[in-house]
Design an enzyme around this catalytic site. Structure first.
Site, PDB file in Angstrom:
ATOM      1  N   ASP A 155      -6.225  -0.290  -6.624  1.00 35.42           N
ATOM      2  CA  ASP A 155      -5.057  -0.202  -5.751  1.00 35.42           C
ATOM      3  C   ASP A 155      -5.468  -0.338  -4.290  1.00 35.42           C
ATOM      4  O   ASP A 155      -6.629  -0.128  -3.919  1.00 35.42           O
ATOM      5  CB  ASP A 155      -4.344   1.135  -5.975  1.00 35.42           C
ATOM      6  CG  ASP A 155      -2.851   1.067  -5.695  1.00 35.42           C
ATOM      7  OD1 ASP A 155      -2.406   0.106  -5.039  1.00 35.42           O
ATOM      8  OD2 ASP A 155      -2.132   1.987  -6.125  1.00 35.42           O
ATOM      9  N   ASP A 206       6.035  -1.897  -7.212  1.00 42.01           N
ATOM     10  CA  ASP A 206       6.234  -0.490  -7.556  1.00 42.01           C
ATOM     11  C   ASP A 206       7.654  -0.226  -8.051  1.00 42.01           C
ATOM     12  O   ASP A 206       7.925   0.819  -8.645  1.00 42.01           O
ATOM     13  CB  ASP A 206       5.966   0.391  -6.335  1.00 42.01           C
ATOM     14  CG  ASP A 206       4.485   0.538  -6.040  1.00 42.01           C
ATOM     15  OD1 ASP A 206       3.666   0.268  -6.934  1.00 42.01           O
ATOM     16  OD2 ASP A 206       4.143   0.919  -4.904  1.00 42.01           O
TER      17      ASP A 206
END
Length: 689
Positions: A442, A510
């Site tokens: 990430d 997301d």
């Protein structure tokens, strides 16, 4: 000395000419033609304000002289000269590659234009190699990977995205009649707004019409600029963003601009399917490129930072019972990580949360028949961490400026060899000691305070940081060939073909709202492979807009199916529903991940979604209605694509069995009854003897 060079694919031709002044000129790009001598148009000064070069479709335009439009290359030589004269020097061509060498003889600079073709694809890979043959430094201020010239004088519609965090891949079209349109990122990653791609057409549809396209294989700050001049000629440049960028090319050194993959297609569906197949065959890491991605479960939404062996194993048991093949523990497992304010950089197992070590969890997951994966954010650090206290100068910074935080994070300076090595070592030590087969990598914030005192030229950091990320990923995959890597950057901030050369998949957004995702997934699928698009079933937004579990699964099954919901809150009926769809997905995932995609309907034009996937003897159709479907418009006729016209296909619709020919289904089509808002259907078509 005029000469033509031809770059042929199976169905297309890209033609280049060298004129008598040794200027490399673009001549043709389109359907395949013979190697006839193409005429190189004469050019001349129109008047004292429009030079001969205004009329030239140059293949790689340098800054300087009588060239006033945007350039693909700009540099500053040791004597402060800022203009380049790139004249054709020589060429090398074999069966699958053409290399044109341009040279500025005064300064001994060579610019090599590479064109690579493939026997199994119509895609052409282009990249530029810059070689300093002198003893003096050359400061490169702009090095685009490709310049693209389009054939018609009529205006083109340029397609890109205008997105944001949680709303990535929102397609927008601009009719370029005059001037320029720019799509870019200045954040150090691809970002969430524009894409490093170029799509141009003149009224094309999903099924027909020439579409010219290119995609940059790069995950850093990029720039795509399309320009239509006063004569109606449309050109584009694509490559590393020249904003705050320069690169010092020392004597004897070479630097490569990132690759660009380009092609021309008949309609958008053909464009997408060409690029998807090409990515599988020639871009994705070879270890998993041709293998279907596993169904994973990620525990983040169920536990957030509150992770421990007992809770994780409880979720793992439920995920295994549903048929999941991979269990991923997300944030919270390391350092003093109990929230998002501390711990990043300290990639050691939290002993309070895992007093018996992490192997207790990993072995438990493995006994359930699943592989184990782990979350890292290796490019970031926080002030409240042992790493920052020990090495506060490992971040990008200026001594006179205060570093600004986003999500309480600072960005590690990966252009420092010791920092790059530390990032590798952190993941390497975990992989070496534990049976970890998947890493979600990430990156939750862009760059700021972009000082790099270790570099002689700090403006190189944008390129060098991205290259360091790629090197670490490649080293990990080389040492652990069973390892799968997912690229995530706070959602879709690093979802591009550059990342996909080194990572096996990307996190697209997301935002996992199943209705929003249909739009996001549609935009992603234009030039990126559906196979690599992780799509989660979650409870996102379900308190605001109730969406059935069926709809949520059918939305996510149109990518690489994953689960992220809190399974502890699922009822027994919901668990059975999830188990049913996971089993179904496993039956059809080869068709989804490797088949041709036909975007039959979309909400903007047709008030419902319909996507069809076709591979071999099978087709799978997804139909999804919107939140505001009107009762008086519930009957829809839908024709399919990509079937064999004279073959017959069996299928079930609304509880009835049918058998029809491919010709019938592609011309007469299906009559669908879509009564309810937020309804969904999946229809499987199997070819019969």
């Amino acid at each position: 000395m005029s000469k033509n060079y031809f770059v042929h694919t199976k169905n297309t031709t890209y033609a280049i000419g060298v004129d008598d002044n040794r200027i490399v000129r673009h001549l043709y790009w389109g359907r395949r033609i013979c190697d006839d001598m193409l005429e190189i148009p004469d050019i001349w000064d129109s008047n004292s304000n429009h030079s001969d070069l205004d009329n030239a479709m140059t293949e790689y335009t340098p800054f300087g002289g009588k060239m006033y439009r945007n350039c693909a290359f700009k540099c500053r030589y040791f004597d402060k000269c800022r203009e380049s004269e790139l004249c054709f020097s020589r060429a090398h061509q074999d069966e699958n590659e053409l290399v044109l060498v341009l040279e500025d003889k005064v300064y001994n600079l060579e610019v090599k234009l590479h064109y690579v073709t493939y026997d199994d694809s119509d895609i052409i890979t282009r990249f530029v190699e810059l070689c300093n043959r002198s003893e003096n430094e050359i400061l490169i201020e702009k090095m685009m990977s490709a310049e693209i010239s389009l054939p018609s004088e009529l205006p083109y519609t340029i397609v890109n995205t205008n997105g944001s965090w949680g709303a990535e891949f929102q397609q927008e079209s601009t009719v370029l009649k005059t001037g320029s349109v720019v799509f870019e990122s200045r954040k150090g990653t691809t970002g969430h707004t524009n894409q490093p791609t170029f799509i141009a057409h003149q009224g094309a549809s999903e099924d027909s019409g020439p579409v010219y396209f290119a995609a940059l294989g790069y995950s850093g700050s990029f720039k795509v600029e399309a320009q239509r001049d006063f004569k109606g000629k449309t050109r584009a440049i694509i490559g590393v963003n020249d904003f705050d960028f320069s690169y010092t090319l020392k004597g004897g050194e070479t630097v490569f601009a990132p690759k660009v993959y380009l092609g021309v297609s008949d309609g958008f569906a053909e464009m997408s399917n060409k690029m998807s197949k090409f990515a599988v065959l020639h871009i994705l890491p070879s270890g998993f490129a041709k293998k279907p991605l596993p169904v994973l479960y990620n525990s983040w939404e169920a536990t957030a930072f509150d992770v421990n062996t007992k809770h994780q194993l409880s979720l793992a048991q439920k995920a295994a019972d549903l048929g999941c093949e991979l269990f991923v523990m997300d944030d919270g497992w390391f350092g003093k990580r109990n929230d998002d304010r501390a711990g990043l950089g300290d990639w050691v197992v939290n002993e309070e949360k895992f007093p018996n070590g992490i192997d207790e969890l990993i072995e438990g997951v493995n006994k359930l028949g699943m592989d184990f994966g782990l979350w890292f954010e290796p490019e970031m650090v926080q002030r409240d961490s042992d790493l920052f206290r020990a090495y506060p100068d490992w971040i990008y910074h200026y001594p006179t400026r205060e570093n600004k935080e986003l999500r309480n994070q600072l960005v590690l300076n990966l252009t420092k060899p010791e920092v790059e090595q530390y990032v590798f070592d952190c993941m390497d030590k975990m992989l070496e000691k534990h049976n970890i087969r998947y890493i979600k990598w990430d990156m939750n914030r862009p760059f700021s305070e972009s000082g790099a005192e270790n570099l002689e030229n700090a403006q190189e950091l944008w390129l060098r940081h991205t290259e360091a990320v790629y090197r670490v990923a490649d080293r990990l995959k080389e040492k652990y060939p069973y390892l799968q890597l997912e690229a995530c950057a706070s959602g879709g901030g690093r979802a591009d073909l550059g990342a996909l050369e080194h990572f096996d998949m990307v996190w697209t957004s997301d935002n996992t709202d199943p209705l929003d995702r249909l739009t996001i997934q549609r935009g992603f699928s234009q030039l990126y492979p559906v196979k690599c698009m992780r799509a989660w079933v979650t409870d996102w937004n379900n308190n605001r807009r109730r969406v059935s579990l069926d709809f949520r699964f059918l939305s996510s099954m149109q990518g690489s199916l994953s689960l992220g919901a809190n399974l502890n809150e699922y009822t027994s009926d919901e668990l059975e529903t999830a188990k049913h769809y996971i089993a179904l997905y496993k039956e059809i995932r080869n068709t989804i991940q490797f088949g041709n995609l036909y975007r039959l309907k979309n909400e903007y034009e047709h008030e419902y979604w319909a996507n069809e996937y076709v591979l071999g003897d099978e087709a799978v159709l997804f139909v999804m209605t919107l939140a505001g479907t009107l009762d008086n418009k519930h009957t829809k006729n839908l024709t399919l694509r990509g079937l064999e016209e004279n073959s017959y296909y069996s299928y079930s619709l609304d509880g009835k069995e049918y058998t029809h020919s491919g010709g019938y289904l592609m011309n007469k089509g299906l009559d669908l009854n879509l009564y309810n808002p937020l309804d969904s259907k999946i229809i499987r078509f199997k070819k019969v003897d």
